[in-house]
Design a protein around this motif. Structure first.
Motif: not given
Length: 473
Positions: A314-341
């Motif tokens: 029901t939100g005003r920005f559904p596509v932007e929200t999905v894109a934001m979530m995808a970017r957060i996931i990608h940046r988290t998984e490529t962070h230098k601490l991700y693999r060790s955690l």
């Protein structure tokens, strides 16, 4: 097309996202599985969305998962005289089983299962916990309670009972009708609401069989008490933090989330973290920093998927929200601490040959710098066993079963492809190499690690590893 991340995105379809054009845009932005929320909308509405998603699937040439989320039993107040009642701490209220319009001394609560199970000292939480009352006395058809947290009561507000095990099925007549409808459509997953005990999952399994995966929503404290059995009987778990956060203290939710993710990894069952992940994006084009951290925490914990609810429905920005979530996931998984955690949160080894083989394939792929792990899988189990290790190397899941390919859209790291059946070992190796190149995972001279079960087409027999090299150009 390949995603540039391991964790998956589940998005709820609603008025803001139900058109074929919007579904296409959401898929391109990053949605892997679409959720149809049967608490809202008609069966006809959901049928149209289902058809649009399947049409989109054919258009893009990639499997897309569809999750049917059943409403479950809803416990609500009846109708109040004047539509509203303000209550203050220390005040005494009386709830009655029968009644049409009630006031302070006769608030309708038309649920006999509550009167049969409640006991003095237990709490009723009304309107998502905004009002809390404690039972002080009861008869067969009335409950006296003292207001602990005051506020406004109004018609049909929801009631939660965190300390009470109710004798009620998670499948109402509406749910049974919706379930039959969803299975006829061909949904890939069915999410069960209001699960309190293992027998609730068994009841659903009797109706669903193997026609869809069962995703149990953990939203009741009673479920946490038998969680190992519930996970074992389920095909996936959803950490439904909204309802769970009403019934257990807010400060306990983060720890419970971590426990559930770890338990699901140990049991080789996909786990989805849901509710209010990017909630401010319902009305704003960007999330709060706390919400971005919340999504990242689920990824650091090793969740298979994260879910959007009102943000995409029901939100005003559904596509932007999905894109934001995808970017957060990608940046988290490529962070230098991700693999060790991720490595630190490994739940340990299962002492069975199939798990050992899958773990070894992930370790071997890292050791020889393979470009991909190819998992031949009929039911999805081999791919899930490999994904449990959370390897750095991507996972290409090959299955002859379209339904399995769609369900794997929920599994961490799995790029699923429907492929033809193989009859011989040589066919298996050749097919793995061919698909690895065709899907963009491997190039000439690259190494490919193959995990499979032999004999072929037998569920759960992961027992073979092979290293193959892509021929030179």
């Amino acid at each position: 097309m390949r995603r540039n991340r391991h964790a998956k995105i589940v998005a709820t379809v609603g008025p803001a996202s139900a058109s074929p054009e919007m579904l296409h845009a959401l898929f391109l932005a990053g949605v892997d599985t679409f959720r149809l929320n049967f608490s809202h909308g008609s069966q006809d509405d959901h049928a149209k969305v289902h058809a649009a998603i399947r049409s989109l699937e054919r258009e893009v040439g990639r499997p897309i998962g569809i999750l049917q989320d059943l409403q479950g039993p809803k416990i609500r107040l009846g109708t109040l005289a004047g539509g509203r009642l303000d209550v203050a701490p220390g005040e005494t209220l009386r709830f009655v089983l029968d009644g049409t319009e009630g006031g302070r001394d006769a608030i309708p609560l038309p649920h006999p299962e509550i009167f049969a199970a409640i006991a003095p000292g237990q709490d009723l939480l009304i309107d998502d916990g905004r009002v809390r009352v404690r039972v002080t006395g009861l008869t067969q058809d009335s409950i006296e309670a003292e207001v602990v947290i005051g506020g406004a009561l109004s018609n049909r507000k929801g009631v939660n009972l965190p300390g009470t095990l109710l004798d009620v099925s998670p499948l109402t007549p509406k749910d049974r009708a919706d379930l039959a409808f969803g299975l006829e459509l061909g949904v890939d997953w069915v999410a069960l609401s209001f699960v309190q005990k293992p027998s609730d999952v068994i009841e659903a399994r009797g109706l669903i069989g193997d026609r869809a995966g069962i995703m149990t929503k953990v939203e009741k404290p009673q479920a946490l008490e038998r969680i190992d059995d519930i996970i074992r009987l389920s095909d996936a778990i959803m950490v439904a933090r909204g309802d769970l956060g009403v019934e257990i203290p807010h400060e306990d939710v983060p720890g419970r989330q971590k426990e559930l993710i770890r338990a699901c990894r140990l049991a080789v069952k996909p786990v989805v973290v849901a509710t209010q992940m990017l909630d401010s994006m319902v009305s704003a084009p960007t999330p709060t920093r706390a919400e971005a951290s919340d999504v990242a925490t689920a990824i650091y914990d090793g969740a298979d998927a994260v879910m959007l609810s009102a943000e995409s429905a029901t939100g005003r920005f559904p596509v932007e929200t999905v894109a934001m979530m995808a970017r957060i996931i990608h940046r988290t998984e490529t962070h230098k601490l991700y693999r060790s955690l991720i490595t630190a949160s490994d739940p340990g080894e299962e002492e069975t040959p199939p798990h050992a083989i899958a773990t070894a394939s992930a370790t071997l792929a890292d050791a020889v710098n393979a470009s991909v792990i190819v998992a031949y899988t009929l039911s999805g189990t081999t791919a899930a066993r490999v994904a449990r290790r959370r390897p750095e190397v991507p996972i290409l899941a090959l299955t002859p079963d379209l339904a399995t390919s769609r369900r794997l859209c929920l599994l961490w790291g799995a790029h699923s492809v429907q492929a033809g059946e193989v009859a011989t070992y040589e066919e298996m190796v050749a097919g793995a190499v061919t698909h690895a190149v065709a899907e963009g995972f491997a190039e000439p001279n690259d190494l490919v690690v193959i995990a499979a079960g032999i004999p072929f087409a037998v569920t759960g027999t992961t027992n073979n590893i092979r290293i193959a090299q892509v021929p030179a150009a």
